[in-house]
Design a protein around this motif. Structure first.
Motif, PDB file in Angstrom:
ATOM      1  N   VAL A   1       0.594  -1.164  -0.122  1.00  0.00           N
ATOM      2  CA  VAL A   1       0.014   0.722  -0.242  1.00  0.00           C
ATOM      3  C   VAL A   1       1.087   1.255   0.029  1.00  0.00           C
ATOM      4  O   VAL A   1       0.482   2.177  -0.950  1.00  0.00           O
ATOM      5  CB  VAL A   1      -1.296  -0.132   1.309  1.00  0.00           C
ATOM      6  N   ASP A   2       2.043   1.373   0.891  1.00  0.00           N
ATOM      7  CA  ASP A   2       3.104   2.116   1.418  1.00  0.00           C
ATOM      8  C   ASP A   2       3.489   2.486  -0.290  1.00  0.00           C
ATOM      9  O   ASP A   2       4.055   3.362  -0.677  1.00  0.00           O
ATOM     10  CB  ASP A   2       3.751   1.938   2.044  1.00  0.00           C
ATOM     11  N   PHE A   3       4.058   1.649  -1.076  1.00  0.00           N
ATOM     12  CA  PHE A   3       5.040   2.545  -2.459  1.00  0.00           C
ATOM     13  C   PHE A   3       3.782   1.955  -3.284  1.00  0.00           C
ATOM     14  O   PHE A   3       4.545   3.152  -4.091  1.00  0.00           O
ATOM     15  CB  PHE A   3       5.039  -0.086  -3.496  1.00  0.00           C
ATOM     16  N   GLY A   4       2.387   1.518  -3.101  1.00  0.00           N
ATOM     17  CA  GLY A   4       1.288   2.577  -4.349  1.00  0.00           C
ATOM     18  C   GLY A   4       1.577   3.715  -3.873  1.00  0.00           C
ATOM     19  O   GLY A   4       1.874   4.991  -5.071  1.00  0.00           O
ATOM     20  N   ALA A   5       1.386   4.830  -2.732  1.00  0.00           N
ATOM     21  CA  ALA A   5       0.949   6.021  -2.374  1.00  0.00           C
ATOM     22  C   ALA A   5       2.507   6.440  -2.710  1.00  0.00           C
ATOM     23  O   ALA A   5       3.006   7.995  -3.729  1.00  0.00           O
ATOM     24  CB  ALA A   5       1.236   6.037  -1.425  1.00  0.00           C
ATOM     25  N   TRP A   6       3.806   6.335  -3.308  1.00  0.00           N
ATOM     26  CA  TRP A   6       5.487   6.364  -2.846  1.00  0.00           C
ATOM     27  C   TRP A   6       4.707   6.296  -4.797  1.00  0.00           C
ATOM     28  O   TRP A   6       6.121   7.877  -5.367  1.00  0.00           O
ATOM     29  CB  TRP A   6       6.468   5.338  -2.507  1.00  0.00           C
ATOM     30  N   ALA A   7       4.950   5.881  -5.343  1.00  0.00           N
ATOM     31  CA  ALA A   7       4.961   5.498  -6.540  1.00  0.00           C
ATOM     32  C   ALA A   7       4.034   6.681  -7.714  1.00  0.00           C
ATOM     33  O   ALA A   7       5.181   6.651  -8.862  1.00  0.00           O
ATOM     34  CB  ALA A   7       4.930   4.458  -6.783  1.00  0.00           C
ATOM     35  N   ALA A   8       3.709   6.322  -6.924  1.00  0.00           N
ATOM     36  CA  ALA A   8       2.537   7.686  -7.415  1.00  0.00           C
ATOM     37  C   ALA A   8       3.285   8.555  -7.606  1.00  0.00           C
ATOM     38  O   ALA A   8       2.669   9.547  -9.066  1.00  0.00           O
ATOM     39  CB  ALA A   8       0.587   8.279  -7.454  1.00  0.00           C
ATOM     40  N   GLY A   9       4.351   9.336  -7.423  1.00  0.00           N
ATOM     41  CA  GLY A   9       4.360  11.150  -6.261  1.00  0.00           C
ATOM     42  C   GLY A   9       5.848  10.485  -7.481  1.00  0.00           C
ATOM     43  O   GLY A   9       7.046  11.052  -7.234  1.00  0.00           O
ATOM     44  N   ALA A  10       6.505   9.228  -7.288  1.00  0.00           N
ATOM     45  CA  ALA A  10       7.567   9.096  -8.078  1.00  0.00           C
ATOM     46  C   ALA A  10       7.788   8.193  -9.081  1.00  0.00           C
ATOM     47  O   ALA A  10       8.334   7.230 -10.267  1.00  0.00           O
ATOM     48  CB  ALA A  10       8.347   8.320  -7.904  1.00  0.00           C
ATOM     49  N   GLY A  11       7.092   9.053 -10.289  1.00  0.00           N
ATOM     50  CA  GLY A  11       6.622   8.746 -11.722  1.00  0.00           C
ATOM     51  C   GLY A  11       5.438   7.855 -11.798  1.00  0.00           C
ATOM     52  O   GLY A  11       5.036   7.900 -13.985  1.00  0.00           O
ATOM     53  N   GLY A  12       4.341   6.861 -11.134  1.00  0.00           N
ATOM     54  CA  GLY A  12       3.612   6.247 -11.448  1.00  0.00           C
ATOM     55  C   GLY A  12       3.011   7.219 -11.497  1.00  0.00           C
ATOM     56  O   GLY A  12       0.988   6.532 -12.425  1.00  0.00           O
ATOM     57  N   GLY A  13       1.893   8.041 -11.463  1.00  0.00           N
ATOM     58  CA  GLY A  13       0.735   8.982 -11.237  1.00  0.00           C
ATOM     59  C   GLY A  13      -0.412   8.495 -11.569  1.00  0.00           C
ATOM     60  O   GLY A  13      -0.512   7.146 -10.185  1.00  0.00           O
TER      61      GLY A  13
END
Length: 288
Positions: free
Chosen positions: A122-134
């Motif tokens: 879950v935390d990866f998803g939130a981080w990845a959204a701001g790291a280019g994953g959008g």
């Protein structure tokens, strides 16, 4: 969206968080540091170099007494964690790359996940959204949350088992499907071979996509497009349960008459989109 049986989805991202218990804050901080040292070589190097690692000098000295080689005896630990995320976030990985996924384990977001004993996926998803994953990472993150659904504490109405609301930019579902299609039948192999897709360019003027992500009792996922109003009703109880009265008031503020609000609430409770708590929750096959 295909609904694959849980047995075919592969490994789910299990958090490498330390176990809970009656440990003191100091012991918990040491546990978290030890887990991080086994996963993040840069953090381990800071501990041994005396750099900033969030530990007091005595605790840092305690860790420095350990033979440094002990933290890397399992050379594939971080790789297994990356693989678990690749399995659960294939489209996001196709956008940001395997190296981008790996970078999570050297981030402060990963450290914060350990500190609060959160869910790595879950935390990866939130981080990845701001790291280019959008938006693609946001959608796969909602899917990860649906797999890990738990009843909220407290009495009132809340999302039903396995239900997660998501409001995303228009075109997000198509972008997710295109990325997963580009990876083919063996997404892990494709990602390992370096397959990438460009970050989707979503039209900011396009209508938002309102979805309910559903994970059923067998662990199969589905995406249900819904109206913005219905998504807002479910989102209103996603953080904390609401009593029927306040929830009916929110539905009426969306434009429904009193009788329409009551009928909608009854329908959502009947079809499992919403649920009353406390209640005897059905057994779900949930990811860790």
């Amino acid at each position: 969206m295909s609904r694959r049986p849980a047995a075919r989805r592969g490994r789910r991202a299990a958090s490498p968080r330390p176990s809970t218990g009656a440990a003191t804050p100091r012991v918990q901080a040491l546990q978290q540091a030890m887990v991080r040292m086994m996963v993040d070589p840069a953090f381990c190097a800071r501990v041994y170099a005396g750099g900033d690692c969030g530990l007091d000098p005595a605790d840092r000295a305690l860790l420095q007494r350990v033979d440094r080689r002990a933290w890397s005896t399992d050379r594939y630990r971080r790789g297994r964690l990356v693989q678990a995320l690749l399995d659960e976030y294939p489209a996001t990985a196709a956008v940001i790359g395997v190296a981008g996924v790996d970078a999570f384990f050297g981030s402060e977001a990963f450290a914060a996940c350990l500190a609060r004993r959160g869910s790595m996926a879950v935390d990866f998803g939130a981080w990845a959204a701001g790291a280019g994953g959008g938006a693609v990472a946001q959608l796969e993150g909602a899917m990860a949350r649906a797999r890990r659904w738990r009843p909220l504490p407290g009495a009132g109405i809340q999302p039903g088992p396995g239900v997660v609301p998501a409001t995303l930019p228009g075109g997000t579902v198509a972008a997710l499907q295109a990325a997963r299609s580009a990876l083919g039948a063996e997404p892990l192999a494709a990602l390992a071979a370096g397959t990438r897709v460009p970050a989707p360019v979503l039209d900011p003027e396009a209508p938002a996509e309102a979805l309910l992500v559903r994970c059923d009792a067998a662990g199969a996922l589905g995406l249900s497009p819904v109206g913005a109003g219905l998504c807002a009703v479910v989102a209103a109880v996603a953080a904390a349960p609401l009593a029927p009265g306040p929830l009916l008031g929110r539905i009426r503020r969306l434009g429904a008459r009193a009788d329409e609000a009551r009928a909608l609430l009854d329908e959502l409770l009947a079809d499992g989109t919403l649920a009353q708590s406390p209640a005897p929750w059905p057994a779900l096959r949930l990811a860790p």
